[in-house]
Design a protein around this motif. Structure first.
Motif, PDB file in Angstrom:
ATOM      1  N   ARG A 290       0.867  -1.184   0.000  1.00  0.00           N
ATOM      2  CA  ARG A 290       0.000   0.000   0.000  1.00  0.00           C
ATOM      3  C   ARG A 290       0.901   1.230   0.000  1.00  0.00           C
ATOM      4  NH1 ARG A 290      -3.029  -1.009   5.431  1.00  0.00           N
ATOM      5  NH2 ARG A 290      -0.893  -1.627   5.903  1.00  0.00           N
ATOM      6  N   VAL A 291       0.731   2.076  -1.002  1.00  0.00           N
ATOM      7  CA  VAL A 291       1.643   3.204  -1.189  1.00  0.00           C
ATOM      8  C   VAL A 291       0.862   4.506  -1.358  1.00  0.00           C
ATOM      9  CG1 VAL A 291       3.506   4.168  -2.590  1.00  0.00           C
ATOM     10  CG2 VAL A 291       3.319   1.681  -2.312  1.00  0.00           C
ATOM     11  N   VAL A 292       1.291   5.528  -0.623  1.00  0.00           N
ATOM     12  CA  VAL A 292       0.772   6.883  -0.800  1.00  0.00           C
ATOM     13  C   VAL A 292       1.922   7.759  -1.270  1.00  0.00           C
ATOM     14  CG1 VAL A 292      -0.132   8.934   0.364  1.00  0.00           C
ATOM     15  CG2 VAL A 292      -1.068   6.679   0.906  1.00  0.00           C
ATOM     16  N   HIS A 293       1.681   8.528  -2.324  1.00  0.00           N
ATOM     17  CA  HIS A 293       2.685   9.460  -2.833  1.00  0.00           C
ATOM     18  C   HIS A 293       2.168  10.881  -2.664  1.00  0.00           C
ATOM     19  CE1 HIS A 293       4.450  12.120  -5.853  1.00  0.00           C
ATOM     20  NE2 HIS A 293       5.544  11.390  -5.731  1.00  0.00           N
ATOM     21  N   ALA A 294       2.975  11.741  -2.036  1.00  0.00           N
ATOM     22  CA  ALA A 294       2.585  13.130  -1.824  1.00  0.00           C
ATOM     23  C   ALA A 294       3.658  14.067  -2.355  1.00  0.00           C
ATOM     24  CB  ALA A 294       2.349  13.403  -0.338  1.00  0.00           C
ATOM     25  N   THR A 295       3.234  15.088  -3.084  1.00  0.00           N
ATOM     26  CA  THR A 295       4.167  16.135  -3.491  1.00  0.00           C
ATOM     27  C   THR A 295       4.474  17.012  -2.281  1.00  0.00           C
ATOM     28  OG1 THR A 295       2.318  17.532  -4.178  1.00  0.00           O
ATOM     29  CG2 THR A 295       3.347  16.164  -5.865  1.00  0.00           C
ATOM     30  N   ILE A 296       5.610  17.669  -2.302  1.00  0.00           N
ATOM     31  CA  ILE A 296       6.025  18.520  -1.188  1.00  0.00           C
ATOM     32  C   ILE A 296       5.598  19.954  -1.488  1.00  0.00           C
ATOM     33  CG2 ILE A 296       8.013  19.382   0.121  1.00  0.00           C
ATOM     34  CD1 ILE A 296       9.464  16.785  -0.645  1.00  0.00           C
ATOM     35  N   PRO A 297       4.770  20.550  -0.642  1.00  0.00           N
ATOM     36  CA  PRO A 297       4.315  21.928  -0.897  1.00  0.00           C
ATOM     37  C   PRO A 297       5.503  22.881  -1.059  1.00  0.00           C
ATOM     38  CG  PRO A 297       3.049  20.932   0.885  1.00  0.00           C
ATOM     39  CD  PRO A 297       4.169  19.986   0.587  1.00  0.00           C
TER      40      PRO A 297
ATOM     41  N   GLY B 227      -1.729   1.929  -9.069  1.00  0.00           N
ATOM     42  CA  GLY B 227      -2.468   1.921  -7.809  1.00  0.00           C
ATOM     43  C   GLY B 227      -1.853   2.743  -6.707  1.00  0.00           C
ATOM     44  N   VAL B 228      -0.893   3.599  -7.033  1.00  0.00           N
ATOM     45  CA  VAL B 228      -0.326   4.493  -6.027  1.00  0.00           C
ATOM     46  C   VAL B 228      -1.333   5.598  -5.746  1.00  0.00           C
ATOM     47  CG1 VAL B 228       1.545   6.107  -5.489  1.00  0.00           C
ATOM     48  CG2 VAL B 228       2.030   4.000  -6.764  1.00  0.00           C
ATOM     49  N   GLU B 229      -1.639   5.833  -4.490  1.00  0.00           N
ATOM     50  CA  GLU B 229      -2.581   6.887  -4.109  1.00  0.00           C
ATOM     51  C   GLU B 229      -1.870   8.236  -4.145  1.00  0.00           C
ATOM     52  OE1 GLU B 229      -6.130   8.505  -3.247  1.00  0.00           O
ATOM     53  OE2 GLU B 229      -5.829   6.334  -3.360  1.00  0.00           O
ATOM     54  N   MET B 230      -2.322   9.126  -5.015  1.00  0.00           N
ATOM     55  CA  MET B 230      -1.665  10.416  -5.209  1.00  0.00           C
ATOM     56  C   MET B 230      -2.313  11.498  -4.337  1.00  0.00           C
ATOM     57  SD  MET B 230       0.622   9.739  -7.467  1.00  0.00           S
ATOM     58  CE  MET B 230       1.027   8.733  -8.885  1.00  0.00           C
ATOM     59  N   VAL B 231      -1.463  12.289  -3.679  1.00  0.00           N
ATOM     60  CA  VAL B 231      -1.944  13.350  -2.805  1.00  0.00           C
ATOM     61  C   VAL B 231      -1.196  14.637  -3.127  1.00  0.00           C
ATOM     62  CG1 VAL B 231      -2.198  14.152  -0.422  1.00  0.00           C
ATOM     63  CG2 VAL B 231      -2.456  11.714  -0.961  1.00  0.00           C
ATOM     64  N   LYS B 232      -1.950  15.734  -3.256  1.00  0.00           N
ATOM     65  CA  LYS B 232      -1.346  17.055  -3.401  1.00  0.00           C
ATOM     66  C   LYS B 232      -1.949  17.945  -2.328  1.00  0.00           C
ATOM     67  CE  LYS B 232       0.106  17.172  -8.230  1.00  0.00           C
ATOM     68  NZ  LYS B 232       0.086  17.949  -9.503  1.00  0.00           N
ATOM     69  N   ALA B 233      -1.215  18.089  -1.237  1.00  0.00           N
ATOM     70  CA  ALA B 233      -1.700  18.886  -0.116  1.00  0.00           C
ATOM     71  C   ALA B 233      -1.025  20.253  -0.115  1.00  0.00           C
ATOM     72  CB  ALA B 233      -1.422  18.166   1.203  1.00  0.00           C
ATOM     73  N   LYS B 234      -1.752  21.263   0.344  1.00  0.00           N
ATOM     74  CA  LYS B 234      -1.196  22.612   0.415  1.00  0.00           C
ATOM     75  C   LYS B 234      -0.215  22.762   1.570  1.00  0.00           C
ATOM     76  CE  LYS B 234      -5.142  24.882  -1.793  1.00  0.00           C
ATOM     77  NZ  LYS B 234      -6.205  25.927  -1.666  1.00  0.00           N
ATOM     78  N   THR B 235      -0.362  21.918   2.592  1.00  0.00           N
ATOM     79  CA  THR B 235       0.549  21.948   3.741  1.00  0.00           C
ATOM     80  C   THR B 235       1.004  20.529   4.062  1.00  0.00           C
ATOM     81  OG1 THR B 235      -1.265  21.750   5.335  1.00  0.00           O
ATOM     82  CG2 THR B 235      -0.558  23.990   4.720  1.00  0.00           C
ATOM     83  N   MET B 236       2.163  20.438   4.697  1.00  0.00           N
ATOM     84  CA  MET B 236       2.697  19.133   5.085  1.00  0.00           C
ATOM     85  C   MET B 236       3.598  19.291   6.303  1.00  0.00           C
ATOM     86  SD  MET B 236       5.383  16.695   2.987  1.00  0.00           S
ATOM     87  CE  MET B 236       4.181  16.270   1.738  1.00  0.00           C
ATOM     88  N   GLU B 237       3.529  18.323   7.190  1.00  0.00           N
ATOM     89  CA  GLU B 237       4.446  18.282   8.327  1.00  0.00           C
ATOM     90  C   GLU B 237       4.790  16.836   8.621  1.00  0.00           C
ATOM     91  OE1 GLU B 237       4.044  19.097  13.008  1.00  0.00           O
ATOM     92  OE2 GLU B 237       4.002  20.941  11.803  1.00  0.00           O
ATOM     93  N   VAL B 238       6.054  16.525   8.652  1.00  0.00           N
ATOM     94  CA  VAL B 238       6.522  15.171   8.952  1.00  0.00           C
ATOM     95  C   VAL B 238       6.947  15.129  10.406  1.00  0.00           C
ATOM     96  CG1 VAL B 238       8.161  13.360   8.371  1.00  0.00           C
ATOM     97  CG2 VAL B 238       7.275  14.856   6.566  1.00  0.00           C
TER      98      VAL B 238
END
Length: 379
Positions: A34-41, A118-129
């Motif tokens: 299970r994979v989620v891919h997110a761009t970095i704001p 099947g990679v879940e793509m996410v584009k969030a305006k904010t991110m915190e790890v």
């Protein structure tokens, strides 16, 4: 965002093609993760023409069709140009030694392949790890909190997130090189030969600064690379202007563009940075730009994506182990025994090699193969 799994096996961050390839590799096979891919704001990815090793398309079976669907111009060799007019040497192979393509087109095509896998793509305006713990690594993507078992990082995070993952705040100065370029639209600037043999300079200013001239049917790109400490001695504008002048005097450029600061784009690249940088952090593997997987010749796509394939291979095995952190440490050994030699590129003592390049066909051939395909100069 509502469909994003709260607890994926792997979270991938970054917009480099290497990030999408990692997702493709983790999602394909007999037991997809299970994979989620997110761009970095805020991450800025500059489009540009890039030279591509043909082996890039063989990294994964899903990528072979890209060789036909992407807008690529084949390269059959290199033409080395000296500062002295009339002094040049070239090597031409019967087979395609590389391609010139668009970075953005490659990235978008691979993003589409990752979505199909099947990679879940996410584009969030904010991110915190958040700081990883023994159960995983947590990231807040917009309003959604995702907790993954492992993290693959392919882009540059804000300083706070870097620190929480145990990553250094900056690259060592000795590996950072400034890559500057301008793109020229139209066919008026160059002849056909510059498309089949890529013109290149190995010493633009007596300080081992390099220059490239990349061409496709309807556009070309002037590009230079210099160690970061030399930028104060000669600005990218001065270096690009000198390179354009050499190309004109050597009969490559028909119409010399006006190189202005407004037309120049620059990127600071950690060339072969992986050789001096830690590629494993807390539950995190660094691939592509984040890991410094650029070759010593500034090659972007193939070595960075190669690192993603290794990361996917290591994570597949490590995620089954009771102590994931210990298991992912094998990433160091896996790529160093193979990709490490590729990143080193040609011998660094080019002051010794350059006179041979212009009078020795064998050395011309070996250096061309080293720059375009990562082969060793010494055989």
């Amino acid at each position: 965002m509502a469909k994003t799994p709260a607890q994926p096996d792997v979270l991938i961050l970054g917009e480099h093609p290497a990030a999408y390839l990692a997702g493709i590799a983790l999602r394909t096979g007999s037991k997809p993760l299970r994979v989620v891919h997110a761009t970095i704001p805020g991450e800025r990815v500059r489009d540009r023409l890039v030279a591509i090793n043909p082996e890039f398309f063989e990294l994964h079976k899903a990528m072979e069709p890209l060789r036909k669907t992407l807008h690529l111009c084949p390269i059959y060799g290199l033409r080395f140009l000296s500062l002295e007019v009339g002094t040049a040497s070239e090597y031409r192979d019967k087979q395609v030694m590389g391609y010139v393509g668009s970075y953005a087109e490659i990235r978008d095509a691979m993003a589409e392949l990752a979505g199909e896998a099947g990679v879940e793509m996410v584009k969030a305006k904010t991110m915190e790890v958040h700081t990883p713990d023994e159960k995983g690594v947590e990231a807040v993507l917009g309003k959604t909190t995702v907790r993954a078992t492992a993290l693959v990082l392919a882009g540059e995070l804000p300083a706070g997130d870097q620190k929480r993952l145990g990553l250094p705040e900056a690259w060592e100065a000795e590996v950072v090189h400034r890559y500057s370029f301008i793109r020229l639209a139209g066919k008026k600037f160059t002849g056909e030969d510059a498309k089949s043999l890529m013109p290149m300079s190995l010493d633009l200013n007596g300080d081992m600064c390099w220059g490239w001239f990349l061409c496709r049917e309807d556009e070309c790109q002037l590009a230079v690379e210099q160690p970061i400490e030399q930028v104060g001695k000669m600005t990218p504008q001065q270096l690009l202007t000198r390179w354009a002048g050499i190309l004109q005097k050597q009969g490559v450029l028909k119409d010399v563009p006006n190189v202005t600061m407004n037309s120049i784009e620059s990127m600071d690249l950690p060339l072969a940075g992986a050789l001096a940088h830690e590629g494993v952090a807390d539950r995190t593997l660094l691939v592509g730009p984040a890991g410094g997987f650029y070759s010593a010749t500034g090659e972007d796509i193939y070595p960075n994506c190669w690192s993603a394939m290794y990361a996917a291979e290591v994570i597949r095995k490590a995620i089954k182990e009771p102590h994931l952190q210990d298991a992912i440490n094998s990433f160091r050994h896996v790529w160093r025994t193979t990709l490490g030699e590729y990143l080193r590129g040609p011998q660094q003592n080019l002051r010794f090699l350059m006179p041979l390049v212009y009078r020795n066909p064998v050395m011309t051939e070996r250096l061309a193969e080293s720059i375009l395909q990562g082969k060793s100069v010494v055989r």
